[in-house]
Design a protein around this motif. Structure first.
Motif, short mmCIF file in Angstrom:
data_model
loop_
_atom_site.label_atom_id
_atom_site.label_comp_id
_atom_site.label_asym_id
_atom_site.label_seq_id
_atom_site.Cartn_x
_atom_site.Cartn_y
_atom_site.Cartn_z
N ILE A 166 2.74 57.71 13.44
CA ILE A 166 2.81 58.67 12.34
C ILE A 166 2.95 60.05 12.96
CG2 ILE A 166 1.69 59.60 10.29
CD1 ILE A 166 0.16 56.99 10.03
N ARG A 167 4.13 60.63 12.80
CA ARG A 167 4.44 61.90 13.45
C ARG A 167 4.54 63.02 12.41
NH1 ARG A 167 9.66 60.94 17.03
NH2 ARG A 167 9.16 63.11 17.54
N HIS A 168 4.16 64.22 12.85
CA HIS A 168 4.19 65.38 11.96
C HIS A 168 5.06 66.47 12.59
CE1 HIS A 168 1.01 63.58 9.53
NE2 HIS A 168 0.37 63.30 10.67
N THR B 211 6.76 64.51 7.66
CA THR B 211 6.10 63.32 8.21
C THR B 211 7.14 62.26 8.51
OG1 THR B 211 4.11 63.76 6.90
CG2 THR B 211 4.34 61.56 7.84
N ARG C 15 7.78 54.62 1.82
CA ARG C 15 7.30 56.00 1.77
C ARG C 15 7.67 56.69 0.46
NH1 ARG C 15 8.94 59.82 6.17
NH2 ARG C 15 8.86 61.32 4.47
N ILE D 19 5.12 59.93 0.51
CA ILE D 19 5.36 61.00 1.47
C ILE D 19 6.54 61.83 0.99
CG2 ILE D 19 5.89 61.56 3.86
CD1 ILE D 19 4.76 58.84 4.65
#
Length: 205
Positions: free
Chosen positions: A17-19, A32, A157, A176
């Motif tokens: 899970i990248r931001h 995200t 998502r 998301i």
């Protein structure tokens, strides 16, 4: 801890899970990014996720699993491995094949992959944002004579907003936010979206 929490913990522990500021494969932008390849690189995680996703289709008769390359290939293989073998034919289990893009950018069956007329297919994807790749895969399968009876993904998502013409199931349903480049808040602030998985950087419009 709920099953959703356990799944999220698996993704988080793998750094999946990248931001930041990302351009998704759909062309939309988001702060995200679910990088499923980072969790699927661990065979034990991939196996557990495949078993969990396959269990959602335990009542269906599946003859073949088809996934869009590249993101769906590993999880498609694991789902096929976890499904009960067909009650007819050679006992090799449920096969897993994939569609991939040709020189023109269209998804197609290659590498000698074929489907029998009416063959019952489960389409497996890693992440749904708009569902575009899955819809394109359904079209390829139908044109090849197969019959898609259901579709599944590790992560939806969209929060369940995508409508497919067949049964759909996901392990994680997350809402998301994603935006067109014109409406992206980060682009409006002067940021530049990065397309994960490559060094390609697309300037803001």
């Amino acid at each position: 801890m709920s099953n959703t929490d356990n799944l999220l913990k698996m993704f988080e522990s793998a750094g999946a899970i990248r931001h930041g500021h990302f351009e998704l494969s759909s062309g939309l932008h988001s702060a995200t990014y679910m990088q499923s390849a980072l969790v699927l690189r661990y065979p034990r995680y991939a196996e557990k996720l495949g078993q969990a996703l396959a269990a959602l289709f335990s009542d269906a008769t599946i003859q073949t699993v088809v996934s869009p390359a590249l993101g769906g290939v590993i999880i498609g293989q694991e789902v096929a491995r976890a499904l009960p073998p067909p009650k007819f034919g050679v006992d090799t289990g449920v096969p897993a094949i994939f569609v991939e893009r040709n020189a023109g950018g269209d998804l197609t069956l290659r590498r000698g992959f074929t489907l029998e007329p009416g063959e019952k297919v489960l389409v497996i994807e890693d992440v749904w944002t708009t569902g575009g790749s899955t819809m394109d895969t359904i079209q390829v399968i139908e044109e090849a004579g197969g019959r898609v009876i259901a579709v599944g993904a590790l992560v939806d998502r969209s929060g369940g907003k995508i409508e497919f013409p067949v049964e759909s199931q996901s392990l994680l349903g997350l809402n998301i936010p994603s935006y067109t480049p014109e409406d992206c808040p980060q682009c409006k602030e002067g940021g530049t979206a990065v397309k994960p998985g490559s060094r390609f950087v697309r300037p803001k419009p």
